[in-house]
Design a protein around this motif. Structure first.
Motif, short mmCIF file in Angstrom:
data_model
loop_
_atom_site.label_atom_id
_atom_site.label_comp_id
_atom_site.label_asym_id
_atom_site.label_seq_id
_atom_site.Cartn_x
_atom_site.Cartn_y
_atom_site.Cartn_z
N GLU A 1 0.77 -1.21 0.05
CA GLU A 1 -0.02 0.00 -0.18
C GLU A 1 0.92 1.42 -0.07
O GLU A 1 0.25 2.45 -0.54
CB GLU A 1 -0.95 0.00 1.20
CG GLU A 1 -1.89 -1.17 1.38
CD GLU A 1 -2.95 -1.20 0.13
OE1 GLU A 1 -2.98 -0.23 -0.59
OE2 GLU A 1 -3.51 -2.26 -0.02
N ASP A 2 2.11 1.33 0.66
CA ASP A 2 2.90 2.34 0.70
C ASP A 2 4.35 2.24 0.53
O ASP A 2 4.93 0.94 0.21
CB ASP A 2 2.52 3.10 1.87
CG ASP A 2 2.75 2.06 3.23
OD1 ASP A 2 3.50 1.15 3.16
OD2 ASP A 2 2.18 2.48 4.39
N GLN A 3 5.20 2.95 0.70
CA GLN A 3 6.67 2.79 0.40
C GLN A 3 7.27 1.70 1.44
O GLN A 3 8.08 1.12 1.23
CB GLN A 3 7.41 4.10 0.26
CG GLN A 3 8.91 4.14 0.02
CD GLN A 3 9.45 5.12 -0.29
OE1 GLN A 3 8.96 6.20 -1.17
NE2 GLN A 3 10.71 5.38 0.23
N ALA A 4 6.76 2.03 2.89
CA ALA A 4 7.17 1.13 3.72
C ALA A 4 7.03 -0.21 3.46
O ALA A 4 7.62 -1.05 3.62
CB ALA A 4 6.68 1.79 5.05
N ARG B 1 9.04 2.46 -10.38
CA ARG B 1 7.80 2.93 -9.82
C ARG B 1 7.39 4.17 -11.07
O ARG B 1 6.66 4.95 -10.66
CB ARG B 1 7.72 3.47 -8.56
CG ARG B 1 8.14 2.51 -7.53
CD ARG B 1 8.00 2.98 -6.11
NE ARG B 1 8.70 4.00 -5.59
CZ ARG B 1 8.50 5.02 -4.58
NH1 ARG B 1 7.26 4.52 -3.98
NH2 ARG B 1 9.24 5.86 -4.54
N SER C 1 16.16 5.78 -2.54
CA SER C 1 15.21 6.13 -3.38
C SER C 1 15.69 7.38 -4.30
O SER C 1 16.35 8.22 -3.90
CB SER C 1 13.98 6.76 -2.48
OG SER C 1 13.03 7.32 -3.27
#
Length: 375
Positions: free
Chosen positions: A257-260, A281, A297
């Motif tokens: 759901e998210d970067q983590a 991405r 990143s």
């Protein structure tokens, strides 16, 4: 003259002319042909030469293994309307993940060979002829008399973004572990092996085993979420796995759901044996693992998009080019080069940028230097 200077002279002659015969070497060095054969055997044992044809270590090719297709692109001339006819333009080109990576590498000046499968049809003949004209060696390709060559049809919207793609790639299932075994000498003599996941699961597993035996770095490039099932459970032997967030989610079997969540999944894949993982991405850039356990990143570069087809393959090619050039020590720089080549590629209507050359990544190196100076 002692043995060592003779070896050095022999190496210099081979470097100047890799196709020189043993008799010509014997004449130049004032030796018997049998003595030259003995020196060559010794140099091969020392890996200063890599087998027949006197392949020198600094000119070992990158071997790309996987799909080579005839690509068709249908681009809507207006906003797409489903369940009805849409006016469109059509273009045909040569594609396939492994083939696209190979052409990018060849245009960047890297010796490269393509291990793929083609049918006994005009498309297959054209694919191999085009590859050879681009500087890609195809002598190891599997030629199938009873199969059609692979095709990939992409439907793009009016902005050039892919809406859906249809792939006929059943013939790559014929690239079995026996095919890997038959090309083992070629794989072991390469600078790097790059394989896409159009290959069957047991073939990918055979490549992992071959990489562990030979010590030649192996890069795996994902092609779709369904084909993540072709990635073996244990990944020991993988130097680098390149995939997108959806493919990573398919690998770990849960939504990210998210970067983590993406970063946790990347570490999970590393725990399965892959040394490094890169997650692309799109406009959000890339995430990549680091030697110290951190995940870096990188932002995508601003680009004017003409067609996104081939952008991911360009990214992978630049990363592989960097691994060969720099020994794989700087994955951040490799990914910066990948983002740069991806930007160049989306700015054209071609799957592989036609203007690429050995200096095409110089701007990426300059940007990386400026970035480091700002830290």
């Amino acid at each position: 003259m002692t043995e060592q200077p003779k070896k050095q002279q022999l190496l210099q002659l081979i470097r100047a002319n890799p196709f020189i015969s043993q008799q010509e070497l014997a004449t130049e060095l004032g030796l018997s042909r049998s003595a030259v054969a003995g020196y060559i055997a010794g140099l091969i044992r020392e890996r200063k030469l890599l087998g027949r044809a006197y392949v020198l270590p600094d000119r070992r090719p990158v071997v790309c293994m996987g799909a080579a297709n005839l690509d068709r692109k249908l681009r809507s001339l207006a906003p797409l309307a489903l369940h009805t006819s849409n006016p469109a333009s059509q273009a045909e080109s040569f594609g396939g993940v492994a083939r696209n990576i190979a052409e990018n590498l060849a245009r960047l000046g890297t010796p490269v060979a393509l291990l793929t499968a083609v049918g006994s049809d005009s498309s297959g003949a054209a694919l191999l002829a085009h590859a050879e004209s681009a500087g890609i060696a195809t002598h190891g390709a599997l030629r199938l008399e009873d199969a059609a060559s692979g095709t990939y049809t992409a439907v793009l919207d009016a902005n050039g973004d892919m809406v859906v793609a249809l792939a006929d790639m059943a013939l790559y299932d014929r690239m079995t572990p026996a095919f890997v075994a038959a090309r083992e000498a070629q794989l072991a003599a390469s600078a790097l092996v790059v394989a896409d996941l159009n290959l069957p699961l047991d073939t990918v597993d055979a490549l992992l085993a071959q990489a562990r035996r030979s010590g030649v770095a192996l890069v795996l490039v994902a092609v779709s979420e369904p084909k993540m099932a072709r990635l073996p459970p244990a990944l020991a032997g993988v130097r680098l796995l390149i995939l997108n967030a959806g493919e990573l989610a398919a690998r770990v079997g849960r939504p990210l759901e998210d970067q983590a969540a993406i970063e946790a999944a990347m570490r999970e894949v590393q725990a399965q044996g892959a040394r490094d993982v890169v997650v692309t991405r799109g406009a959000a850039g890339v995430l990549l693992t680091q030697a110290d356990g951190a995940i870096a990143s990188l932002e995508a570069l601003p680009a004017e998009v003409a067609d996104v087809t081939g952008a991911g393959d360009a990214f992978a090619a630049a990363v592989c080019w960097s691994l060969v050039q720099d020994g794989g020590d700087d994955l951040v720089l490799a990914c910066r080069r990948g983002l740069h080549l991806s930007k160049l590629t989306v700015g054209t209507l071609d799957t592989v940028h036609p203007g690429l050359g050995p200096d095409s990544l110089a701007d990426a190196d300059t940007m990386n230097t400026n970035f480091l100076e700002q830290l």
